[in-house]
Scaffold this motif. Structure first.
Motif, PDB file in Angstrom:
ATOM      1  N   ILE A 397       0.848  -1.189   0.000  1.00 21.63           N
ATOM      2  CA  ILE A 397       0.000   0.000   0.000  1.00 21.63           C
ATOM      3  C   ILE A 397       0.885   1.240   0.000  1.00 21.63           C
ATOM      4  O   ILE A 397       1.813   1.362   0.811  1.00 21.63           O
ATOM      5  CB  ILE A 397      -0.933   0.020   1.224  1.00 21.63           C
ATOM      6  CG1 ILE A 397      -1.776  -1.258   1.281  1.00 21.63           C
ATOM      7  CG2 ILE A 397      -1.840   1.244   1.177  1.00 21.63           C
ATOM      8  CD1 ILE A 397      -2.583  -1.397   2.562  1.00 21.63           C
ATOM      9  N   LEU A 398       0.574   2.169  -0.904  1.00 15.51           N
ATOM     10  CA  LEU A 398       1.300   3.430  -1.031  1.00 15.51           C
ATOM     11  C   LEU A 398       0.356   4.577  -0.716  1.00 15.51           C
ATOM     12  O   LEU A 398      -0.846   4.503  -0.976  1.00 15.51           O
ATOM     13  CB  LEU A 398       1.853   3.591  -2.448  1.00 15.51           C
ATOM     14  CG  LEU A 398       2.590   2.388  -3.058  1.00 15.51           C
ATOM     15  CD1 LEU A 398       3.013   2.707  -4.488  1.00 15.51           C
ATOM     16  CD2 LEU A 398       3.791   2.005  -2.211  1.00 15.51           C
ATOM     17  N   VAL A 399       0.900   5.659  -0.165  1.00 16.42           N
ATOM     18  CA  VAL A 399       0.075   6.802   0.255  1.00 16.42           C
ATOM     19  C   VAL A 399       0.717   8.102  -0.207  1.00 16.42           C
ATOM     20  O   VAL A 399       1.945   8.270  -0.146  1.00 16.42           O
ATOM     21  CB  VAL A 399      -0.103   6.831   1.787  1.00 16.42           C
ATOM     22  CG1 VAL A 399      -0.880   8.072   2.222  1.00 16.42           C
ATOM     23  CG2 VAL A 399      -0.808   5.576   2.271  1.00 16.42           C
ATOM     24  N   ARG A 400      -0.151   9.031  -0.627  1.00 16.60           N
ATOM     25  CA  ARG A 400       0.292  10.378  -0.984  1.00 16.60           C
ATOM     26  C   ARG A 400      -0.728  11.359  -0.427  1.00 16.60           C
ATOM     27  O   ARG A 400      -1.940  11.144  -0.529  1.00 16.60           O
ATOM     28  CB  ARG A 400       0.384  10.500  -2.501  1.00 16.60           C
ATOM     29  CG  ARG A 400       0.975  11.825  -3.003  1.00 16.60           C
ATOM     30  CD  ARG A 400       1.250  11.740  -4.501  1.00 16.60           C
ATOM     31  NE  ARG A 400       0.028  11.450  -5.253  1.00 16.60           N
ATOM     32  CZ  ARG A 400       0.014  10.855  -6.440  1.00 16.60           C
ATOM     33  NH1 ARG A 400       1.133  10.443  -6.997  1.00 16.60           N
ATOM     34  NH2 ARG A 400      -1.132  10.651  -7.076  1.00 16.60           N
ATOM     35  N   GLY A 401      -0.253  12.453   0.190  1.00 17.46           N
ATOM     36  CA  GLY A 401      -1.187  13.441   0.714  1.00 17.46           C
ATOM     37  C   GLY A 401      -0.545  14.339   1.747  1.00 17.46           C
ATOM     38  O   GLY A 401       0.631  14.167   2.110  1.00 17.46           O
ATOM     39  N   PRO A 402      -1.305  15.311   2.291  1.00 13.80           N
ATOM     40  CA  PRO A 402      -0.752  16.262   3.250  1.00 13.80           C
ATOM     41  C   PRO A 402      -0.467  15.647   4.615  1.00 13.80           C
ATOM     42  O   PRO A 402       0.120  16.311   5.475  1.00 13.80           O
ATOM     43  CB  PRO A 402      -1.867  17.313   3.359  1.00 13.80           C
ATOM     44  CG  PRO A 402      -3.122  16.571   3.035  1.00 13.80           C
ATOM     45  CD  PRO A 402      -2.721  15.580   1.986  1.00 13.80           C
ATOM     46  N   ASN A 403      -0.880  14.409   4.817  1.00 14.07           N
ATOM     47  CA  ASN A 403      -0.658  13.733   6.098  1.00 14.07           C
ATOM     48  C   ASN A 403       0.670  12.996   6.177  1.00 14.07           C
ATOM     49  O   ASN A 403       1.037  12.493   7.236  1.00 14.07           O
ATOM     50  CB  ASN A 403      -1.796  12.735   6.362  1.00 14.07           C
ATOM     51  CG  ASN A 403      -1.938  11.710   5.250  1.00 14.07           C
ATOM     52  OD1 ASN A 403      -1.666  11.998   4.082  1.00 14.07           O
ATOM     53  ND2 ASN A 403      -2.375  10.513   5.590  1.00 14.07           N
ATOM     54  N   VAL A 404       1.401  12.891   5.073  1.00 18.25           N
ATOM     55  CA  VAL A 404       2.626  12.088   5.044  1.00 18.25           C
ATOM     56  C   VAL A 404       3.771  12.847   5.713  1.00 18.25           C
ATOM     57  O   VAL A 404       4.010  14.025   5.439  1.00 18.25           O
ATOM     58  CB  VAL A 404       3.001  11.707   3.601  1.00 18.25           C
ATOM     59  CG1 VAL A 404       4.357  11.012   3.564  1.00 18.25           C
ATOM     60  CG2 VAL A 404       1.927  10.803   3.003  1.00 18.25           C
ATOM     61  N   MET A 405       4.483  12.159   6.571  1.00 23.02           N
ATOM     62  CA  MET A 405       5.559  12.736   7.381  1.00 23.02           C
ATOM     63  C   MET A 405       6.622  13.435   6.544  1.00 23.02           C
ATOM     64  O   MET A 405       6.775  13.190   5.351  1.00 23.02           O
ATOM     65  CB  MET A 405       6.236  11.630   8.193  1.00 23.02           C
ATOM     66  CG  MET A 405       7.009  10.631   7.327  1.00 23.02           C
ATOM     67  SD  MET A 405       8.038   9.511   8.301  1.00 23.02           S
ATOM     68  CE  MET A 405       8.811   8.541   6.983  1.00 23.02           C
ATOM     69  N   ARG A 406       7.415  14.250   7.244  1.00 19.26           N
ATOM     70  CA  ARG A 406       8.582  14.855   6.618  1.00 19.26           C
ATOM     71  C   ARG A 406       9.708  13.835   6.484  1.00 19.26           C
ATOM     72  O   ARG A 406      10.464  13.840   5.511  1.00 19.26           O
ATOM     73  CB  ARG A 406       9.050  16.047   7.445  1.00 19.26           C
ATOM     74  CG  ARG A 406      10.389  16.626   7.001  1.00 19.26           C
ATOM     75  CD  ARG A 406      10.753  17.876   7.742  1.00 19.26           C
ATOM     76  NE  ARG A 406       9.963  19.010   7.260  1.00 19.26           N
ATOM     77  CZ  ARG A 406      10.271  20.272   7.510  1.00 19.26           C
ATOM     78  NH1 ARG A 406      11.324  20.565   8.236  1.00 19.26           N
ATOM     79  NH2 ARG A 406       9.520  21.244   7.040  1.00 19.26           N
ATOM     80  N   GLY A 407       9.870  12.944   7.460  1.00 20.47           N
ATOM     81  CA  GLY A 407      10.928  11.934   7.424  1.00 20.47           C
ATOM     82  C   GLY A 407      11.215  11.434   8.819  1.00 20.47           C
ATOM     83  O   GLY A 407      10.565  11.828   9.791  1.00 20.47           O
ATOM     84  N   TYR A 408      12.207  10.543   8.926  1.00 20.48           N
ATOM     85  CA  TYR A 408      12.639  10.027  10.223  1.00 20.48           C
ATOM     86  C   TYR A 408      13.795  10.873  10.752  1.00 20.48           C
ATOM     87  O   TYR A 408      14.731  11.199  10.026  1.00 20.48           O
ATOM     88  CB  TYR A 408      13.085   8.569  10.105  1.00 20.48           C
ATOM     89  CG  TYR A 408      11.994   7.624   9.677  1.00 20.48           C
ATOM     90  CD1 TYR A 408      10.893   7.367  10.495  1.00 20.48           C
ATOM     91  CD2 TYR A 408      12.057   6.973   8.444  1.00 20.48           C
ATOM     92  CE1 TYR A 408       9.891   6.486  10.097  1.00 20.48           C
ATOM     93  CE2 TYR A 408      11.070   6.086   8.045  1.00 20.48           C
ATOM     94  CZ  TYR A 408       9.987   5.854   8.874  1.00 20.48           C
ATOM     95  OH  TYR A 408       8.997   4.986   8.480  1.00 20.48           O
ATOM     96  N   PHE A 409      13.739  11.198  12.024  1.00 17.78           N
ATOM     97  CA  PHE A 409      14.738  12.056  12.653  1.00 17.78           C
ATOM     98  C   PHE A 409      16.101  11.360  12.656  1.00 17.78           C
ATOM     99  O   PHE A 409      16.259  10.265  13.178  1.00 17.78           O
ATOM    100  CB  PHE A 409      14.291  12.367  14.088  1.00 17.78           C
ATOM    101  CG  PHE A 409      15.209  13.280  14.848  1.00 17.78           C
ATOM    102  CD1 PHE A 409      15.415  14.579  14.429  1.00 17.78           C
ATOM    103  CD2 PHE A 409      15.842  12.836  15.997  1.00 17.78           C
ATOM    104  CE1 PHE A 409      16.249  15.433  15.139  1.00 17.78           C
ATOM    105  CE2 PHE A 409      16.671  13.669  16.723  1.00 17.78           C
ATOM    106  CZ  PHE A 409      16.877  14.977  16.296  1.00 17.78           C
ATOM    107  N   ARG A 410      17.069  12.019  12.034  1.00 19.51           N
ATOM    108  CA  ARG A 410      18.454  11.559  12.008  1.00 19.51           C
ATOM    109  C   ARG A 410      18.571  10.115  11.504  1.00 19.51           C
ATOM    110  O   ARG A 410      19.336   9.317  12.030  1.00 19.51           O
ATOM    111  CB  ARG A 410      19.092  11.693  13.394  1.00 19.51           C
ATOM    112  CG  ARG A 410      19.232  13.158  13.833  1.00 19.51           C
ATOM    113  CD  ARG A 410      19.819  13.289  15.220  1.00 19.51           C
ATOM    114  NE  ARG A 410      19.972  14.708  15.567  1.00 19.51           N
ATOM    115  CZ  ARG A 410      20.313  15.152  16.787  1.00 19.51           C
ATOM    116  NH1 ARG A 410      20.539  14.288  17.765  1.00 19.51           N
ATOM    117  NH2 ARG A 410      20.420  16.442  17.024  1.00 19.51           N
ATOM    118  N   ASP A 411      17.792   9.788  10.468  1.00 16.40           N
ATOM    119  CA  ASP A 411      17.853   8.450   9.875  1.00 16.40           C
ATOM    120  C   ASP A 411      17.571   8.576   8.374  1.00 16.40           C
ATOM    121  O   ASP A 411      16.489   8.256   7.891  1.00 16.40           O
ATOM    122  CB  ASP A 411      16.839   7.521  10.544  1.00 16.40           C
ATOM    123  CG  ASP A 411      17.098   6.052  10.220  1.00 16.40           C
ATOM    124  OD1 ASP A 411      17.755   5.773   9.203  1.00 16.40           O
ATOM    125  OD2 ASP A 411      16.632   5.181  10.994  1.00 16.40           O
ATOM    126  N   ALA A 412      18.577   9.044   7.660  1.00 15.67           N
ATOM    127  CA  ALA A 412      18.413   9.297   6.226  1.00 15.67           C
ATOM    128  C   ALA A 412      18.161   8.011   5.449  1.00 15.67           C
ATOM    129  O   ALA A 412      17.399   7.996   4.476  1.00 15.67           O
ATOM    130  CB  ALA A 412      19.661  10.004   5.685  1.00 15.67           C
TER     131      ALA A 412
END
Length: 626
Positions: A397-412
């Motif tokens: 399942i893939l998701v796109r939208g304004p609810n998707v996080m910016r990223g994981y903190f200090r985990d590129a």
């Protein structure tokens, strides 16, 4: 237009024709708006001295401004983390809103983690200010090296070495509010604070929430103001939550279901949030709070609904106070609601909403329709307004939208894996589109192959078994690399106690026969031969957070459950002279096994379950054999 009618499908994607209601804004904007509109209306209520005490929006704003001024004076600035380790309490709402209004990042951490895990998460978050409930947290994590300011909600206890000696300022929450309260007649300071809060860009991070760890190490999910509030703009298009609504909230606020979805649904729409001091663990306290304040909307996990239904069935005099006319709907997450519970709620005319999402999606992506009967197993609903859902060729399942996080903190590395350059968030969940709705199949890492190379999705079998028998609290299906499937059953001892009281022999007889018949019925009805259950084992205890079998939000950590149940599984799959009879007797084999008992009994292995108690016996204690 209903949510179901608004859903549209384009190939392998689904979305909603409904538009979110409202504009993109930071958290401070809705705080300022609600404090003006609902000044004397309770924002939340907290139990003290035996009763719920209301805190109005006006009082909440006053405390938020005071604590925000304290944070500024303590060196907490934009993008800094303000971490908290505490069970749910009103001060946490104040701290969260104050942190976000400054442009800092609020970081809640589950208070029940082991001390070493708490210390590791605090080190990872690297907060400028650390908030602790009090003595218990200070004793568990010690003096947090490198922190500048530590705040305790309760009176602190002396620690060694004293915090002042290592350059740490220690202050109580109440003292911070008193010291930085806006003086009467100086409202300009409050106005200035709110003006700064409203000017924060909605795309700025405001919350770091750690994942629940069901399938790997915990990761810090960075969520923006708009990630959080986009959920509420979407819900405004499909639900009608008002200031007249009452939420009874026990779900832990360090987790996205309670800390984002439930909490902000109440706050954003001006409903009153009642903080449930049962913490979802003490049913007597939960029941007392429920009957006192009569929630109109309730968010929970299946375990609590199992208890509510079992209590109502065993105590008809309480049923009308629990399932009262003002209860508009309930929401369930973390696991599907077993079918027998869904039938009960339907009989009471109370809609049950299920949904799907992850911490990384703030959290909700799909919801079932409030007015639509749920008939497709695993159906988790239709995309909420503003969110697009797709199913990739491999079923992910893939998701796109304004609810998707910016990223994981200090985990590129983890961020790049979850958010590759294709524009989608890759969830790790498997699903299928059913018309314009989403069916949840499994986590990718739950799918396994048997010895015959046949692929098995155990969650589908587990959900079916749990829905067939009210005495099952949890069930895990195993068989990876084996030649048959087995089930590990954890009974619902709360229901059993409600139904049978102290009559343990009767409960043993009835529950044992019921579990056996459930497995046999499943096998008769299930069309795929290799997916039938050939043996099941009963573990006579609850799954627990302490054993790391449950996440703090009560999701099952399957890997830990299987690891802890290894002696039982050895008795299922590899019975020999080395097996402890205390585990062998907990196995019921549904196909003949004429091997003789290894300890001298005349019984064969398919009759081992007749030695001692099957449902209640504890494998840690010795069991005499006939």
């Amino acid at each position: 237009m209903s949510q179901a009618a608004a859903a549209v499908r384009d190939g392998n994607t689904i979305s909603s024709r409904l538009a979110p209601v409202g504009v993109r804004e930071p958290v401070g904007a809705f705080l300022a708006r609600n404090a003006a509109r609902f000044a004397e209306h309770p924002a939340y209520c907290e139990r003290r001295d035996g009763r719920f005490h209301p805190v109005t929006w006006r009082a909440l704003l006053r405390d938020v401004v005071a604590f925000g001024r304290f944070l500024t004076a303590s060196g907490g600035g934009r993008a800094d983390r303000v971490a908290v380790i505490s069970p749910n309490r009103g001060e946490m709402l104040v701290a969260e809103l104050a942190t976000m209004c400054l442009g800092a990042v609020y970081t809640p951490i589950f208070a029940g983690y082991a001390a070493d895990q708490l210390r590791a998460l605090v080190a990872h978050a690297d907060p400028a200010v650390l908030l602790l409930a009090g003595k218990a947290q200070l004793e568990r994590i010690g003096v947090p090296a490198g922190r500048r300011t530590v705040v305790t909600f309760d009176a602190p206890t002396p620690v060694d070495p004293p915090m002042a000696e290592v350059g740490i300022t220690l202050v109580t929450f109440g003292e911070a509010l008193r010291r930085y309260a806006v003086p009467d007649g100086n409202e300009s300071q409050e106005t200035e604070f709110l003006a700064s809060a409203v000017s924060i860009e909605p795309d700025e991070p405001g919350l770091m929430m750690y994942t629940s760890g069901t399938s790997g190490p915990l990761k810090g999910v960075l969520l923006t103001h708009d990630n959080i509030l986009s959920q509420q703009r979407a819900l405004s298009a499909i639900w009608d939550v008002t200031p007249k609504d009452r939420f009874l909230s026990y779900l832990p606020w360090h987790h996205s279901f309670g800390g984002i979805f439930e909490k902000y649904t109440a706050l954003y729409h001006g409903a009153t949030l009642y903080i449930d001091d049962s913490l979802g663990k003490d049913f007597d306290v939960l029941s007392r709070n429920w009957k006192e304040m009569q929630p109109t909307i309730y968010f929970s996990v299946p375990k609590v609904y199992q208890q509510l239904v079992a209590h109502a069935q065993a105590n008809p005099e309480d049923a009308s106070r629990i399932f009262h006319p003002g209860l508009r709907f309930v929401f369930t997450a973390a696991a599907p609601l077993p079918a027998n519970l869904s039938v009960f709620f339907a009989g009471k005319g109370i809609p049950v909403i299920e949904g799907w999402g992850l911490t990384e999606t703030s959290p909700c992506c799909a919801l079932t329709d409030l007015n639509e009967a749920r008939t497709v197993p695993g159906m988790v609903g239709y995309p909420i307004p503003g969110v697009t859902i797709a199913v990739a060729a491999d079923g992910e399942i893939l998701v796109r939208g304004p609810n998707v996080m910016r990223g994981y903190f200090r985990d590129a590395e983890a961020t790049a894996k979850a958010l590759p350059s294709d524009g989608w968030f890759h969830t790790g969940d498997l699903g299928a589109l059913v018309g314009t709705g989403l069916q949840l199949v499994s986590r990718k890492d739950r799918v396994f192959k048997m010895l015959n190379a046949e692929k098995v999705i155990p969650t589908a079998i587990e959900n079916r078994l749990a829905g067939m028998n009210p005495y099952i609290r949890h069930v895990i299906v195993t068989g990876s690399g084996r030649d048959f499937l087995a089930a590990v059953v954890y009974p619902d001892f709360y229901r059993i106690g409600e139904e049978f009281g102290d009559n343990t022999p009767e409960a043993e007889r009835v529950v044992k026969a019921s579990l056996r018949e459930t497995m046999l019925t499943f096998n008769r009805e299930h069309p795929v031969g290799y997916e039938r259950i050939q043996a099941f084992v009963v573990v006579s205890r609850e799954l627990s957070v302490e054993n790391r079998e449950l996440t703090p939000s009560l999701k099952v950590r399957v890997g830990a459950v299987i690891e802890n149940a290894e002696p039982y599984l050895e008795a299922v799959y590899e019975p020999d002279e080395a097996c402890d009879c205390r585990f062998l007797r907990k196995v019921m084999r549904l196909t003949p096994d004429n091997r003789r008992c290894f300890v001298g009994s005349e019984r064969t292995l398919d009759h081992c379950h007749e030695c001692g108690s099957f449902v209640f016996g504890d494998a840690a204690g010795a069991v005499g054999l006939p």
